[in-house]
Design a protein around this motif. Structure first.
Motif, PDB file in Angstrom:
ATOM      1  N   VAL A 134      13.190  -0.729 -14.152  1.00  0.00           N
ATOM      2  CA  VAL A 134      14.256   0.087 -13.567  1.00  0.00           C
ATOM      3  C   VAL A 134      13.793   1.534 -13.554  1.00  0.00           C
ATOM      4  O   VAL A 134      13.275   2.048 -14.554  1.00  0.00           O
ATOM      5  N   SER A 135      13.983   2.211 -12.434  1.00  0.00           N
ATOM      6  CA  SER A 135      13.637   3.623 -12.320  1.00  0.00           C
ATOM      7  C   SER A 135      14.761   4.354 -11.586  1.00  0.00           C
ATOM      8  O   SER A 135      15.531   3.729 -10.849  1.00  0.00           O
ATOM      9  N   PRO A 136      14.951   5.658 -11.806  1.00  0.00           N
ATOM     10  CA  PRO A 136      14.085   6.498 -12.631  1.00  0.00           C
ATOM     11  C   PRO A 136      14.367   6.373 -14.132  1.00  0.00           C
ATOM     12  O   PRO A 136      13.569   6.819 -14.944  1.00  0.00           O
ATOM     13  N   SER A 137      15.503   5.780 -14.523  1.00  0.00           N
ATOM     14  CA  SER A 137      15.830   5.687 -15.940  1.00  0.00           C
ATOM     15  C   SER A 137      16.848   4.581 -16.148  1.00  0.00           C
ATOM     16  O   SER A 137      17.690   4.317 -15.273  1.00  0.00           O
ATOM     17  N   ARG A 138      16.779   3.920 -17.325  1.00  0.00           N
ATOM     18  CA  ARG A 138      17.773   2.894 -17.654  1.00  0.00           C
ATOM     19  C   ARG A 138      19.125   3.501 -17.999  1.00  0.00           C
ATOM     20  O   ARG A 138      20.136   2.795 -17.966  1.00  0.00           O
ATOM     21  N   ARG A 139      19.142   4.759 -18.383  1.00  0.00           N
ATOM     22  CA  ARG A 139      20.393   5.448 -18.687  1.00  0.00           C
ATOM     23  C   ARG A 139      20.558   6.557 -17.657  1.00  0.00           C
ATOM     24  O   ARG A 139      19.695   7.413 -17.512  1.00  0.00           O
ATOM     25  N   THR A 140      21.703   6.551 -16.972  1.00  0.00           N
ATOM     26  CA  THR A 140      21.900   7.508 -15.892  1.00  0.00           C
ATOM     27  C   THR A 140      23.355   7.947 -15.853  1.00  0.00           C
ATOM     28  O   THR A 140      24.144   7.611 -16.737  1.00  0.00           O
ATOM     29  N   VAL A 141      23.703   8.708 -14.816  1.00  0.00           N
ATOM     30  CA  VAL A 141      25.036   9.274 -14.651  1.00  0.00           C
ATOM     31  C   VAL A 141      25.607   8.780 -13.327  1.00  0.00           C
ATOM     32  O   VAL A 141      24.856   8.563 -12.359  1.00  0.00           O
ATOM     33  N   ILE A 142      26.904   8.583 -13.297  1.00  0.00           N
ATOM     34  CA  ILE A 142      27.566   8.121 -12.079  1.00  0.00           C
ATOM     35  C   ILE A 142      27.151   8.983 -10.883  1.00  0.00           C
ATOM     36  O   ILE A 142      27.138  10.205 -10.956  1.00  0.00           O
ATOM     37  N   GLY A 143      26.791   8.295  -9.792  1.00  0.00           N
ATOM     38  CA  GLY A 143      26.388   8.993  -8.581  1.00  0.00           C
ATOM     39  C   GLY A 143      24.892   9.101  -8.395  1.00  0.00           C
ATOM     40  O   GLY A 143      24.428   9.427  -7.303  1.00  0.00           O
ATOM     41  N   GLN A 144      24.112   8.814  -9.453  1.00  0.00           N
ATOM     42  CA  GLN A 144      22.659   8.901  -9.353  1.00  0.00           C
ATOM     43  C   GLN A 144      22.078   7.564  -8.887  1.00  0.00           C
ATOM     44  O   GLN A 144      22.666   6.502  -9.104  1.00  0.00           O
ATOM     45  N   PRO A 145      20.900   7.572  -8.231  1.00  0.00           N
ATOM     46  CA  PRO A 145      20.323   6.329  -7.703  1.00  0.00           C
ATOM     47  C   PRO A 145      19.654   5.497  -8.794  1.00  0.00           C
ATOM     48  O   PRO A 145      19.268   6.000  -9.843  1.00  0.00           O
ATOM     49  N   LEU A 146      19.499   4.203  -8.505  1.00  0.00           N
ATOM     50  CA  LEU A 146      18.761   3.271  -9.359  1.00  0.00           C
ATOM     51  C   LEU A 146      17.881   2.406  -8.465  1.00  0.00           C
ATOM     52  O   LEU A 146      18.286   2.024  -7.357  1.00  0.00           O
ATOM     53  N   LEU A 147      16.697   2.088  -8.961  1.00  0.00           N
ATOM     54  CA  LEU A 147      15.777   1.219  -8.231  1.00  0.00           C
ATOM     55  C   LEU A 147      15.278   0.136  -9.183  1.00  0.00           C
ATOM     56  O   LEU A 147      14.683   0.438 -10.220  1.00  0.00           O
ATOM     57  N   PHE A 148      15.538  -1.127  -8.825  1.00  0.00           N
ATOM     58  CA  PHE A 148      15.096  -2.274  -9.613  1.00  0.00           C
ATOM     59  C   PHE A 148      13.904  -2.917  -8.902  1.00  0.00           C
ATOM     60  O   PHE A 148      13.969  -3.199  -7.696  1.00  0.00           O
ATOM     61  N   LEU A 149      12.821  -3.165  -9.654  1.00  0.00           N
ATOM     62  CA  LEU A 149      11.626  -3.792  -9.103  1.00  0.00           C
ATOM     63  C   LEU A 149      11.319  -5.062  -9.892  1.00  0.00           C
ATOM     64  O   LEU A 149      11.134  -5.021 -11.112  1.00  0.00           O
ATOM     65  N   CYS A 150      11.294  -6.196  -9.184  1.00  0.00           N
ATOM     66  CA  CYS A 150      11.004  -7.496  -9.794  1.00  0.00           C
ATOM     67  C   CYS A 150       9.634  -7.943  -9.311  1.00  0.00           C
ATOM     68  O   CYS A 150       9.413  -8.098  -8.101  1.00  0.00           O
ATOM     69  N   ALA A 151       8.696  -8.136 -10.246  1.00  0.00           N
ATOM     70  CA  ALA A 151       7.318  -8.470  -9.893  1.00  0.00           C
ATOM     71  C   ALA A 151       6.917  -9.789 -10.541  1.00  0.00           C
ATOM     72  O   ALA A 151       7.069  -9.969 -11.758  1.00  0.00           O
ATOM     73  N   ALA A 152       6.407 -10.729  -9.729  1.00  0.00           N
ATOM     74  CA  ALA A 152       5.903 -11.999 -10.252  1.00  0.00           C
ATOM     75  C   ALA A 152       4.582 -11.770 -10.973  1.00  0.00           C
ATOM     76  O   ALA A 152       3.891 -10.768 -10.733  1.00  0.00           O
ATOM     77  N   PRO A 153       4.191 -12.681 -11.861  1.00  0.00           N
ATOM     78  CA  PRO A 153       2.911 -12.520 -12.564  1.00  0.00           C
ATOM     79  C   PRO A 153       1.749 -12.513 -11.574  1.00  0.00           C
ATOM     80  O   PRO A 153       1.814 -13.117 -10.500  1.00  0.00           O
ATOM     81  N   PRO A 154       0.662 -11.832 -11.914  1.00  0.00           N
ATOM     82  CA  PRO A 154      -0.501 -11.828 -11.019  1.00  0.00           C
ATOM     83  C   PRO A 154      -1.132 -13.209 -10.932  1.00  0.00           C
ATOM     84  O   PRO A 154      -1.003 -14.040 -11.831  1.00  0.00           O
TER      85      PRO A 154
END
Length: 390
Positions: A134-154
């Motif tokens: 999760v980026s930019p941070s697991r702890r954030t403030v209402i109104g700020q963006p979140l980006l979740f990245l799910c990656a399979a094993p190589p």
């Protein structure tokens, strides 16, 4: 492997497969088969395992099945064959399986058969679990963006995968945005209260004509906090009145949270310049910051305020400004009490003069002459009847 019926192993042995004496010879072993015949089974496949007693005079009473992973299933029946149906849930359902039966002989004695030959069931495991970030941070403030990245094993990957995101073990609507076949992402443009929770992800791969789901990723806890309330500003001296050249201290206080903070100070909406500040301390009582102006300039009267900024995921998020505090810079502060005393003395003297004049005028207005009425005898008028103002 999910079993249709199971009882505790010890109790089942006593009920369905009673002990035999050394003189009892075991019954011949049954045969065991698996349907449909496959080189391996996938998670979710249905498998039928059949145990068949050989022909003979003994009357069958029960069948018992067991697997290499330690599971066991038993069933009472008088039929000479019994089938159990299982659904493959993972590698634990694979391995060598066997069965046995119990029966009553013609003489009425109970006997247990020798175990069947083992039959091997191969199970192809689920795809390995992905990794969730999760980026930019697991702890954030209402109104700020979140980006979740799910990656399979190589490693080697099929041409297509479907990625799923979950919050508190409940699948979210829609697939993630694919980034090739190895990963996918999910964007939250403006986080809200509902975005607090434990997030995870998984993916599905095509195998033998159907989709097989991977194990879920490790959960990631996300906390979305309320925006910070305005800070509180106070000044020393508390009256806000300070003499030119004297010391003015500004203190900005805010409740401490999990984010890195910085404070800014303003006069009439303009930020205080660093060259005017003699001391800065970000660790004062009250979880705040202070600035000190050792010799305040005469033109520094104005409305002072402060702002709090929190670093949330690499971005500085500004809280609402504090309420303003008026500061008045006057003449030399050492003579201020004399000036104030003089003004108060003059005002008191003027008030006393006005009061005395008012009393004097009132007393004059109190003298009066009674006068004569028609027919009064002027010769008999007594002096006592004449009122003279004192």
């Amino acid at each position: 492997m999910a079993q249709p019926s199971s009882v505790p192993l010890l109790a089942s042995l006593l009920l369905l497969f009673p002990p035999v004496t050394p003189s009892d010879s075991p019954l011949p072993p049954p045969s065991i088969s698996v349907a449909p015949p496959r080189p391996h089974f996938l998670v979710g496949d249905h498998v039928s395992v059949t145990c068949s007693a050989p022909p003979g005079p003994a009357r069958v009473r029960a069948f018992r099945f067991w697997g290499a992973s330690g599971w066991a299933s038993e069933a009472r029946t008088t039929r000479r064959a019994h089938t159990i149906n299982v659904t493959v849930s993972g590698p634990r359902d694979g391995g060598v399986h066997a069965c046995a039966y119990s029966a009553r002989r013609r003489d009425g004695s109970e006997a247990v058969s020798e175990p069947s030959a083992g039959v091997l069931i191969r199970v192809q495991d689920r795809p390995a679990q992905p990794n969730l970030t999760v980026s930019p941070s697991r702890r954030t403030v209402i109104g700020q963006p979140l980006l979740f990245l799910c990656a399979a094993p190589p490693g080697p990957a099929p041409p297509r995968r479907h990625f799923r995101f979950l919050r508190d073990d409940r699948e979210l609507d829609g697939d993630g945005e694919p980034e090739g076949s190895g990963s996918a992402r999910m964007r939250v443009e403006r986080s809200g209260r509902n975005d607090t929770g434990n997030f995870s992800c998984r993916y599905e791969e095509m195998a033998e004509g159907r989709w097989i789901g991977s194990y879920a990723s490790e959960a990631v806890a996300v906390v979305v906090e309320e925006p910070s309330p305005p800070p509180v500003l106070w000044v020393e001296p508390r009256s806000g009145v300070v003499g030119a050249g004297q010391r003015l201290r500004l203190i900005c206080s805010a409740h401490r949270r999990h984010f890195r903070r910085r404070f800014r100070f303003f006069r009439d909406g303009a930020e205080l310049r660093d060259d005017l500040i003699n001391d800065v301390n970000d660790d004062v009582i009250g979880d705040g910051s202070q600035v000190v102006l050792e010799r305040i300039l005469p033109e520094f009267s104005g409305n002072f305020s402060c702002r709090l900024e929190e670093e949330v995921g690499g971005a500085w998020v500004e809280a609402p400004p504090s309420e303003g505090v008026a500061v008045l810079v006057v003449a030399n502060f050492d003579f201020l009490p004399l000036v104030i005393g003089g003004v108060v003395g003059v005002a008191s003297l003027l008030l006393a003069i006005l009061l005395a004049a008012w009393l004097c005028r009132r007393r004059r207005g109190g003298s009066r002459w009674r006068g004569l009425r028609p027919g009064d005898d002027t010769g008999t008028l007594r002096m006592g009847d004449l009122e003279v103002a004192a």
